[in-house]
Design a protein around this motif. Structure first.
Motif, PDB file in Angstrom:
ATOM      1  N   PHE A  29      -8.724  24.409  28.026  1.00 28.29           N
ATOM      2  CA  PHE A  29      -9.065  24.582  26.609  1.00 28.29           C
ATOM      3  C   PHE A  29      -7.829  25.036  25.824  1.00 28.29           C
ATOM      4  O   PHE A  29      -7.655  24.681  24.667  1.00 28.29           O
ATOM      5  N   GLY A  30      -6.977  25.818  26.479  1.00 26.09           N
ATOM      6  CA  GLY A  30      -5.776  26.322  25.824  1.00 26.09           C
ATOM      7  C   GLY A  30      -4.600  25.365  25.858  1.00 26.09           C
ATOM      8  O   GLY A  30      -3.532  25.673  25.347  1.00 26.09           O
ATOM      9  N   VAL A  31      -4.773  24.194  26.459  1.00 28.36           N
ATOM     10  CA  VAL A  31      -3.701  23.207  26.552  1.00 28.36           C
ATOM     11  C   VAL A  31      -3.960  22.108  25.535  1.00 28.36           C
ATOM     12  O   VAL A  31      -4.966  21.416  25.606  1.00 28.36           O
ATOM     13  N   ASN A  32      -3.057  21.953  24.585  1.00 24.64           N
ATOM     14  CA  ASN A  32      -3.159  20.860  23.634  1.00 24.64           C
ATOM     15  C   ASN A  32      -1.991  19.928  23.902  1.00 24.64           C
ATOM     16  O   ASN A  32      -0.834  20.281  23.649  1.00 24.64           O
ATOM     17  N   LEU A  33      -2.283  18.760  24.435  1.00 28.15           N
ATOM     18  CA  LEU A  33      -1.244  17.811  24.836  1.00 28.15           C
ATOM     19  C   LEU A  33      -0.352  17.392  23.670  1.00 28.15           C
ATOM     20  O   LEU A  33       0.849  17.207  23.851  1.00 28.15           O
ATOM     21  N   ARG A  34      -0.929  17.263  22.492  1.00 24.36           N
ATOM     22  CA  ARG A  34      -0.148  16.869  21.321  1.00 24.36           C
ATOM     23  C   ARG A  34       0.861  17.948  20.949  1.00 24.36           C
ATOM     24  O   ARG A  34       1.996  17.659  20.603  1.00 24.36           O
ATOM     25  N   LYS A  35       0.438  19.217  21.047  1.00 20.50           N
ATOM     26  CA  LYS A  35       1.345  20.318  20.728  1.00 20.50           C
ATOM     27  C   LYS A  35       2.429  20.478  21.787  1.00 20.50           C
ATOM     28  O   LYS A  35       3.472  21.074  21.529  1.00 20.50           O
ATOM     29  N   ASP A  39       2.502  12.049  23.450  1.00 22.50           N
ATOM     30  CA  ASP A  39       2.040  11.113  22.427  1.00 22.50           C
ATOM     31  C   ASP A  39       0.650  10.608  22.794  1.00 22.50           C
ATOM     32  O   ASP A  39       0.496   9.543  23.381  1.00 22.50           O
ATOM     33  N   VAL A  40      -0.359  11.427  22.480  1.00 21.00           N
ATOM     34  CA  VAL A  40      -1.747  11.054  22.753  1.00 21.00           C
ATOM     35  C   VAL A  40      -2.530  11.062  21.447  1.00 21.00           C
ATOM     36  O   VAL A  40      -2.262  11.859  20.559  1.00 21.00           O
ATOM     37  N   GLU A  41      -3.447  10.135  21.363  1.00 16.21           N
ATOM     38  CA  GLU A  41      -4.315  10.085  20.194  1.00 16.21           C
ATOM     39  C   GLU A  41      -5.371  11.178  20.295  1.00 16.21           C
ATOM     40  O   GLU A  41      -5.922  11.409  21.378  1.00 16.21           O
ATOM     41  N   PRO A  42      -5.655  11.849  19.184  1.00 12.00           N
ATOM     42  CA  PRO A  42      -6.751  12.823  19.213  1.00 12.00           C
ATOM     43  C   PRO A  42      -8.075  12.100  19.520  1.00 12.00           C
ATOM     44  O   PRO A  42      -8.337  11.039  18.976  1.00 12.00           O
ATOM     45  N   LEU A  43      -8.839  12.665  20.384  1.00 17.34           N
ATOM     46  CA  LEU A  43     -10.127  12.069  20.746  1.00 17.34           C
ATOM     47  C   LEU A  43     -11.220  12.611  19.829  1.00 17.34           C
ATOM     48  O   LEU A  43     -12.244  13.140  20.277  1.00 17.34           O
ATOM     49  N   SER A  44     -10.985  12.445  18.525  1.00 17.48           N
ATOM     50  CA  SER A  44     -11.866  13.028  17.520  1.00 17.48           C
ATOM     51  C   SER A  44     -13.239  12.363  17.453  1.00 17.48           C
ATOM     52  O   SER A  44     -14.137  12.875  16.793  1.00 17.48           O
ATOM     53  N   PHE A  45     -13.407  11.241  18.138  1.00 18.47           N
ATOM     54  CA  PHE A  45     -14.704  10.565  18.164  1.00 18.47           C
ATOM     55  C   PHE A  45     -15.662  11.189  19.182  1.00 18.47           C
ATOM     56  O   PHE A  45     -16.844  10.869  19.202  1.00 18.47           O
ATOM     57  N   ASP A 102      -6.964  19.447  17.495  1.00 19.42           N
ATOM     58  CA  ASP A 102      -6.929  20.831  17.032  1.00 19.42           C
ATOM     59  C   ASP A 102      -8.358  21.366  16.957  1.00 19.42           C
ATOM     60  O   ASP A 102      -9.296  20.634  16.629  1.00 19.42           O
ATOM     61  N   SER A 103      -8.507  22.642  17.253  1.00 18.18           N
ATOM     62  CA  SER A 103      -9.824  23.263  17.159  1.00 18.18           C
ATOM     63  C   SER A 103     -10.292  23.278  15.713  1.00 18.18           C
ATOM     64  O   SER A 103      -9.485  23.389  14.790  1.00 18.18           O
ATOM     65  N   THR A 104     -11.575  23.158  15.538  1.00 21.54           N
ATOM     66  CA  THR A 104     -12.186  23.190  14.213  1.00 21.54           C
ATOM     67  C   THR A 104     -12.794  24.558  13.994  1.00 21.54           C
ATOM     68  O   THR A 104     -13.535  25.061  14.834  1.00 21.54           O
ATOM     69  N   SER A 105     -12.463  25.162  12.871  1.00 22.40           N
ATOM     70  CA  SER A 105     -13.037  26.466  12.534  1.00 22.40           C
ATOM     71  C   SER A 105     -14.325  26.273  11.761  1.00 22.40           C
ATOM     72  O   SER A 105     -14.444  25.367  10.943  1.00 22.40           O
ATOM     73  N   TYR A 106     -15.279  27.148  12.037  1.00 18.91           N
ATOM     74  CA  TYR A 106     -16.534  27.109  11.302  1.00 18.91           C
ATOM     75  C   TYR A 106     -16.286  27.632   9.893  1.00 18.91           C
ATOM     76  O   TYR A 106     -15.680  28.685   9.703  1.00 18.91           O
ATOM     77  N   GLY A 107     -16.760  26.906   8.890  1.00 21.69           N
ATOM     78  CA  GLY A 107     -16.496  27.271   7.505  1.00 21.69           C
ATOM     79  C   GLY A 107     -17.651  27.909   6.770  1.00 21.69           C
ATOM     80  O   GLY A 107     -17.527  28.240   5.588  1.00 21.69           O
ATOM     81  N   GLY A 108     -18.773  28.100   7.436  1.00 25.40           N
ATOM     82  CA  GLY A 108     -19.923  28.710   6.776  1.00 25.40           C
ATOM     83  C   GLY A 108     -19.654  30.165   6.427  1.00 25.40           C
ATOM     84  O   GLY A 108     -18.821  30.824   7.042  1.00 25.40           O
ATOM     85  N   GLU A 109     -20.382  30.648   5.446  1.00 26.14           N
ATOM     86  CA  GLU A 109     -20.180  32.022   4.984  1.00 26.14           C
ATOM     87  C   GLU A 109     -21.497  32.784   4.974  1.00 26.14           C
ATOM     88  O   GLU A 109     -22.575  32.202   4.995  1.00 26.14           O
ATOM     89  N   GLY A 110     -21.366  34.101   4.933  1.00 25.02           N
ATOM     90  CA  GLY A 110     -22.549  34.949   4.840  1.00 25.02           C
ATOM     91  C   GLY A 110     -23.330  35.009   6.143  1.00 25.02           C
ATOM     92  O   GLY A 110     -22.771  34.889   7.233  1.00 25.02           O
ATOM     93  N   PHE A 111     -24.636  35.176   6.006  1.00 23.00           N
ATOM     94  CA  PHE A 111     -25.522  35.364   7.150  1.00 23.00           C
ATOM     95  C   PHE A 111     -25.451  34.205   8.143  1.00 23.00           C
ATOM     96  O   PHE A 111     -25.490  34.407   9.359  1.00 23.00           O
ATOM     97  N   ILE A 112     -25.349  32.977   7.622  1.00 18.65           N
ATOM     98  CA  ILE A 112     -25.339  31.793   8.488  1.00 18.65           C
ATOM     99  C   ILE A 112     -24.138  31.803   9.430  1.00 18.65           C
ATOM    100  O   ILE A 112     -24.208  31.286  10.539  1.00 18.65           O
ATOM    101  N   ARG A 113     -23.050  32.443   9.012  1.00 15.11           N
ATOM    102  CA  ARG A 113     -21.864  32.563   9.870  1.00 15.11           C
ATOM    103  C   ARG A 113     -22.193  33.402  11.109  1.00 15.11           C
ATOM    104  O   ARG A 113     -21.799  33.074  12.216  1.00 15.11           O
ATOM    105  N   TYR A 114     -22.944  34.480  10.909  1.00 18.91           N
ATOM    106  CA  TYR A 114     -23.359  35.322  12.032  1.00 18.91           C
ATOM    107  C   TYR A 114     -24.314  34.567  12.954  1.00 18.91           C
ATOM    108  O   TYR A 114     -24.247  34.697  14.178  1.00 18.91           O
ATOM    109  N   VAL A 115     -25.197  33.773  12.369  1.00 19.74           N
ATOM    110  CA  VAL A 115     -26.121  32.962  13.157  1.00 19.74           C
ATOM    111  C   VAL A 115     -25.329  31.978  14.012  1.00 19.74           C
ATOM    112  O   VAL A 115     -25.581  31.845  15.219  1.00 19.74           O
ATOM    113  N   TYR A 116     -24.369  31.302  13.399  1.00 13.90           N
ATOM    114  CA  TYR A 116     -23.538  30.336  14.122  1.00 13.90           C
ATOM    115  C   TYR A 116     -22.832  31.000  15.308  1.00 13.90           C
ATOM    116  O   TYR A 116     -22.893  30.491  16.434  1.00 13.90           O
TER     117      TYR A 116
END
Length: 179
Positions: A29-35, A39-45, A102-116
């Protein structure tokens, strides 16, 4: 009840896998081949695919329990094997995604952030804890230790179902924030 010979045979493997898998996932999880300059394509799909596999696992688990309650042990066994394949595929895709994207950060705010974060943290912890439960439950079933299998399955099933369902929920909650 005493452990069957088959259970004894697999006990060491189960504990080894139960330790190695989470450690390997954490390390990868801590290894990002691109970083690292590869030369690997992100597997964003992959996230919607592995989230769908989690959903399929949940459906298959419910179906497997229904099958065994109706006395269809062969169908139950086949569905559980399929659940194990699905969980393994999920794991491979999850690691592949995080090694190329790259890791995606959760962008929700307020109570829903705690739920997430509550759902995410319990999902992650149970996905680690569930490994030996699934493997021991499976081995007890194939070894014919049905009473011990059933006793452990009463614990394993709700945890595994929770992990599968919350995997979908986590994806649905974070998907608006994928770039």
């Amino acid at each position: 009840m005493a452990m069957t010979e088959e259970e004894k045979k697999y006990k060491g493997w189960i504990w080894t896998l139960s330790i190695v898998i989470p450690l390997a996932v954490a390390a990868l999880f801590g290894v990002n081949l691109r970083k690292l300059g590869y030369d690997v394509e992100p597997l964003s799909f992959l996230p919607p695919i592995y989230a769908s596999i989690n959903g399929l696992t949940a459906v298959l688990l419910v179906w497997a329990i229904s099958a065994v309650k109706k006395g269809n042990v062969k169908l139950h066994e086949g569905l559980i094997k399929l659940c194990m394949v699905c969980s393994s595929l999920f794991l491979v895709m999850y690691v592949a995604y995080h090694m190329t994207s790259d890791s995606t950060s959760y962008g929700g705010e307020g109570f829903i952030r705690y739920v997430y974060f509550f759902i995410l943290i319990t999902h992650i912890l149970l996905s680690i804890i569930i490994i030996p439960f699934v493997l021991f439950t499976f081995v007890r079933g194939i070894a014919g230790a049905y009473e011990r299998h059933k006793k452990l399955a009463r614990i394993t099933y709700p945890m595994w179902l929770y992990v599968a369902v919350t995997g979908v929920i986590v994806y649905m909650m974070i998907s608006p924030y994928y770039s």
